[in-house]
Design a protein around this motif. Structure first.
Motif, PDB file in Angstrom:
ATOM      1  N   ARG A  73      54.705  -6.073  60.042  1.00 41.73           N
ATOM      2  CA  ARG A  73      53.803  -7.178  60.403  1.00 41.73           C
ATOM      3  C   ARG A  73      52.940  -7.602  59.217  1.00 41.73           C
ATOM      4  O   ARG A  73      52.414  -8.712  59.182  1.00 41.73           O
ATOM      5  CB  ARG A  73      52.918  -6.761  61.573  1.00 41.73           C
ATOM      6  N   ASN A  74      52.767  -6.725  58.270  1.00 43.48           N
ATOM      7  CA  ASN A  74      51.983  -7.057  57.081  1.00 43.48           C
ATOM      8  C   ASN A  74      52.858  -7.422  55.894  1.00 43.48           C
ATOM      9  O   ASN A  74      52.445  -7.285  54.755  1.00 43.48           O
ATOM     10  CB  ASN A  74      51.089  -5.864  56.720  1.00 43.48           C
ATOM     11  N   SER A  75      54.117  -7.808  56.165  1.00 46.27           N
ATOM     12  CA  SER A  75      55.013  -8.155  55.064  1.00 46.27           C
ATOM     13  C   SER A  75      55.914  -9.290  55.525  1.00 46.27           C
ATOM     14  O   SER A  75      55.942  -9.645  56.694  1.00 46.27           O
ATOM     15  CB  SER A  75      55.859  -6.949  54.677  1.00 46.27           C
TER      16      SER A  75
ATOM     17  N   ARG B 296      58.113  -7.634  64.584  1.00 46.68           N
ATOM     18  CA  ARG B 296      57.055  -8.575  64.209  1.00 46.68           C
ATOM     19  C   ARG B 296      56.580  -9.429  65.386  1.00 46.68           C
ATOM     20  O   ARG B 296      55.608 -10.174  65.243  1.00 46.68           O
ATOM     21  CB  ARG B 296      57.560  -9.482  63.082  1.00 46.68           C
TER      22      ARG B 296
END
Lengths: 409, 409, 409, 409
Positions: D247-249, D264
């Protein structure tokens, strides 16, 4: 709601055996059927395989179970089988061995000299037919092979019948000879009926090959195991001696008056015909209890053989491909006469030879038919790529020679 | 190179049982041991489970096999066990049941009134000890619990001994009651010795729980199955009647002179002490052949019960948690007297009640010890999270009432 | 008291497998050994036999278990085997298959073109030998057949080795093809060492015969089952196509960079030699996940075959004794080109033929030796009364032809 | 004569599974059903029991087989069941688990956060209902419990359904935990329908008791085995970490674009509703191949856990009846942070605790009903003489604490 009739019996080989026909349940409750409970399926094989103590009753129930499954399979493939035919085929398989006497095959031609167990089975079925108001007539026809739908008879008696399928499965299970295990359920699933005859779908050929090889192995490893052979021939010799002595004496000879009558009867077959109810009371217990009693009999041959068998002191045996050397046997006879103080005739109960035959497939008997996808049917032994193809010519034979452990060969 | 002594026997339960000690092989070849071949492990359970026809001989060989494995495991975990101790423990387990008479537990206090089979086993071991030049002395010590390494005795006789492990495995195998299967090999692998006592590693607790539940189930489903109970009580009644009649008559009564002597003996225990060799010739065949003969006995009670048992016409039985209603039993007695033309005393052979007890675990007996990782040892029933914890207080009991199928309850 | 090292692992085939050597436990804990957990023992046999999903790890542990038992038997018969030899033989069998790549035999010459899995096993053993301080040296010697006690190598690799005994037992167990069951424990008990070579006692010949017939049956029924053959050839075709496409492209091709490297390597054998650690990360998951990804690949051949295989839409296959008719194959190729809009080269991925070979016994290979009581040794195929005697000349062959289900043959 | 449709599949647990309905065969041939072939029935139990690698496909076929037998039994006892109902019940059981995602229960609430697998099964059935021309409508009704004949639903989902019967039988078979074996065939034979509800005849109560005890044992011994628990929680932690990182990429994160989308997705349930076909392509291979790739991921937590799991380097775990001591856990966290150079948040992926619950019987759920001969029906837990009677109050709970093997507890 009234529940339909249903009895289930645990069977370690198949899980459960279901009886859902009141007539069939009455038949297996009949004393003549219950007698099979007291006849060992494998005579004295337990001398080598202590677990092989299962009964003829259990075997015939097992064969019945396979018959139920076989009929179910055939019906599910579209073969018309009426409820009457189904009932009859089940009854016929349940009763197929009911004529067996004590220790079945081993003593078959010793106690009853001139009548095969199949004939006695038929006599008993006919007697039961009267008891059960002629409701066994169709079963008898099928058993005799007199019914047009030949496959029903072939399921009961052929080279791939449910009888063989059960005895191989059961005997290997109880003896622990794991190599005798067959894929009975796969064979059942490969069965079809073609022109009223039983056949096997082509894709099942290797299961049949395996079945024939497993049967061959069970013969050498269990049924014709050399110690079993020796033990069972001791049993035969004991009964032969007993018969001789009984005929030359009067008064009670064995523990069973009926056994005495049969031993003394000049024509045992006709005795059975006239005294079927007596025959149907005879079982392994009469024989073994008599042998226990004969341990104290004044005749040396009878008492010695009896004592040895009861104590599992089995004759020595040599099993070989080559024929038995006559002079070697003679020498053993002489040594036995001397060592045991016996006459030549007496010693022949301790020193004797014979032949054990193991036939994988007999193309002269009821065939095993293979149905190919194109509709052609072939005898299994004519399929070149199978092992049985090369093995049909000659049955395997081995010769054996028995003698007491007190003499050296 | 001379090969070491070795005999292997097929066993469907464990695959193979190996005998590699000549002394042990001599012991199992002895006629007194071979007698066990003719005693059913489960008396009449085969009336319900036709496959349950295995012998005491087979059971004791199976227990011997588990003993071999157990000793191997314990040694591999570092417990010192000498070759002599190992041999002795194996002999002790082979002979633990050798004192059993015909139909073992069922007739235990009927034929021999005042002596338990364990005591007879001990008598026989001592007699064999003379035959085998005192080489059974250590085995006898272990059997009696007189040897300091208590775990050897506990392997033979405790609530988690190889005797129980074999009989559960074997009885469930032969009967087809699959729910009785236990994880005997896992239990063996969890065994340890702690302070000379047998214990189970903590991680094995669920296997023990399973073992106790399986045993409980085998009692209700097989050993105390209502039809088995009824059949075995018929057998007891037959022998009780036979004893009464034998004592009031002379001449041959059964098919076996030895059985006659015992039935007529005022003190059967002392008879055994003085005639141990006679006792060691008695087996199921003497009983069942006598019952077959008694079918024609003039005493109506004896002949009727005998005929019914032989033909598997078993008394009706009701098994229930509630106590048997006395007046109901009385009414059945009256009806039976009338229907069968019997006196009150005679009818009591056909109408009777009793109690069947099934105890999962007895904290008063030899404990099952659990060894925790921290070194503490607890009795299994004190472990709160196990099912047995809540079941130790009271053994489960059921009451039963038997009566002929000719009368209505 | 410190307990000896011991880990036990449940195995449904043998009950329990025991590891009691810390070195051996370290070896099986090594990531390279654990990789075998992710390689199916039977590639795609599960497409027909859903239960046949067992791993190479499980098989090699099973073969190790049989090795332990075999060594125990041989020692108990007096064959001297040192603790070092025992450890080495166990290590060698555990690692005998460690060189197998993804989907083992099926892709053996597709992914790695010029190196047999046995050679890779040896490479890996040598690498592990460094990791484990040269403690695998003797194991490697035995594995290579370079150790004087030939029987240790024969236990690992011959026509009657513990490898075959385990895979037959395990494959038949997991697939449910009960006819493949062999009597592995009886075979082990019949093993002897004669002149440093493995032999079988004469009385075990029928167990060997049964073993060879069971193996033959497992080939036709499972390993060479026509649907398995078709599925595995689809897998081969997919990888062949992938290799072709990978070499003509750059960038990630499969889901695994290592697989990409190998597919693109001109000399895969030398790649393995230099990147053994990479090879040891490859398993079935890389292949199957790549195939899942290739379902969306632009190349029609690759995406179609991938989709079909994932969805178990298997090519049609004909398996027959007769050679494949060339013009029939040509016609199918033409139809496929038309129906699917493919070039001739592309269609050859969907229409192809081949030969399946099933050899019961190869007298040219390492023999199966039978030791007779008189001390003579014979090759099993020279014993006239055995089935294998007539079957050594020619291996059985069947021809097959694959084609899409969208075209009619 | 045209033969009826029939496919048989070998199953080592039951022998053969028969499919004789073309619609059902079409359903199991559908790619969505075939996907179950790639989902392990027991997630990571094979880390402890190497044989436990069977698939959800095999389990659902097995449950289908038991359903066939159960319906057959009920019909033979007089319960009316139409051909449509029979087909529908079979379809419902085949599809009961089709909603399971990769590693089924283990990742159930990790990958898909807000939807239970039963709901997804329903979604898929409804989608398949369109594919198959509304011929699954009745199956769906039964599955949802919306059909008046409640027993059909109870066979699929209750405390004694064919689902549980198959998974216990199959899981114990494949894992080799023999204590988990149940008498499924006896239970089926004891089933009756009473007032449209499933019940068990009184004489079957001990089989049910045994079933409940076996299930309890399988939980402790297999499903909740401490190493399995630790391994499966590692898998959960890996996916939780992956989700966070994904989710952070942006760009490909796992080997599967679909898995990336789901990881995601803010609302995975609604993702599934709109992309059911995507969900139906996800299986164990996507997860495990991704984990293999993540071994080289720059995030230390993800790469370490992934490498450890792939190499079977499992976290240490303590399983105990007592609650986990908070300060002990804190200390382990601190040590882990130091030893591995991790933040507190990162270390929480390596040191964590939880509770394992094992409930023998839940009287709040769908009951197990016992039908007595007098027509009364009781909940099994209300029968005083059964073990379950004392065990219904509280489910058994154990607490666990996981930590790396590099730190000492």
């Amino acid at each position: 709601m009234k529940q339909p009739f249903r009895k289930i019996i645990n069977d370690p080989v198949y899980g459960f055996i279901t009886f859902d026909d009141p007539l069939i349940y009455e038949i297996i409750s009949h004393p003549w059927y219950q007698r099979l409970r007291r006849i060992h399926q494998l005579a004295l094989a337990h001398l080598v395989y202590p677990g092989a103590v299962h009964s003829r009753l259990h075997h015939s129930m097992g064969a019945y179970h396979l018959m139920c499954n076989a009929l179910q399979e055939l019906k599910s493939k579209g073969t018309p089988i009426s409820a009457e035919e189904e009932q009859a085929a089940k009854i016929a398989i349940l009763l197929h061995d009911i004529g067996h006497g004590p220790f079945s095959h081993t003593l078959e031609h010793v106690i009853i000299e001139n009548m095969r167990h199949e004939e006695i089975s038929l006599l008993i079925m006919e007697a039961l037919n009267k008891v059960f108001d002629q409701r066994l007539t169709l079963a008898i026809q099928i058993f005799k092979g007199a019914y047009p739908k030949a496959f029903l008879h072939q399921l009961i008696s052929s080279q791939l019948d449910v009888d063989r399928m059960d005895y191989l499965s059961r005997d290997s299970f109880y003896s622990g000879v794991s190599e005798g295990v067959i894929g009975y359920d796969r064979i059942l699933k490969m069965m079809v009926v073609h022109n009223n005859e039983l056949a096997i779908e082509e894709k099942g050929v290797y299961s049949i090959e395996k079945f024939l090889v497993a049967r061959r192995l069970m013969y050498w490893q269990a049924y014709l195991h050399k110690t079993v052979l020796a033990g069972e021939h001791m049993l035969i010799k004991i009964l032969e001696r007993a018969k001789l002595l009984a005929r030359n004496s009067s008064g009670p000879f064995s523990v069973s008056p009926i056994l005495d009558d049969i031993l003394r009867s000049a024509d045992s077959a006709s005795y059975i015909r006239t005294h079927l109810d007596h025959y149907c009371m005879l079982d392994d217990y009469d024989i073994l209890s008599s042998i226990k009693a004969w341990c104290r009999h004044p005749d040396k041959v009878l008492s010695t053989l009896s004592t040895w068998l009861i104590n599992r002191r089995i004759l020595k045996i040599r099993l070989q491909v080559q024929p038995i050397n006559h002079s070697e046997k003679e020498a053993l006879l002489q040594k036995t006469m001397q060592a045991m103080g016996l006459s030549s005739e007496e010693a022949s109960y301790f020193v004797f030879d014979g032949i054990a035959v193991n036939r994988m497939y007999n193309p002269g008997d009821e065939h095993i038919r293979i149905l190919f996808k194109d509709g052609t049917v072939k005898d299994i032994s004519s399929i070149e790529y199978l092992l049985v193809h090369n093995e049909v010519e000659n049955p395997a034979k081995k010769c054996f020679l028995c003698f007491p452990d007190t003499v050296k060969s």
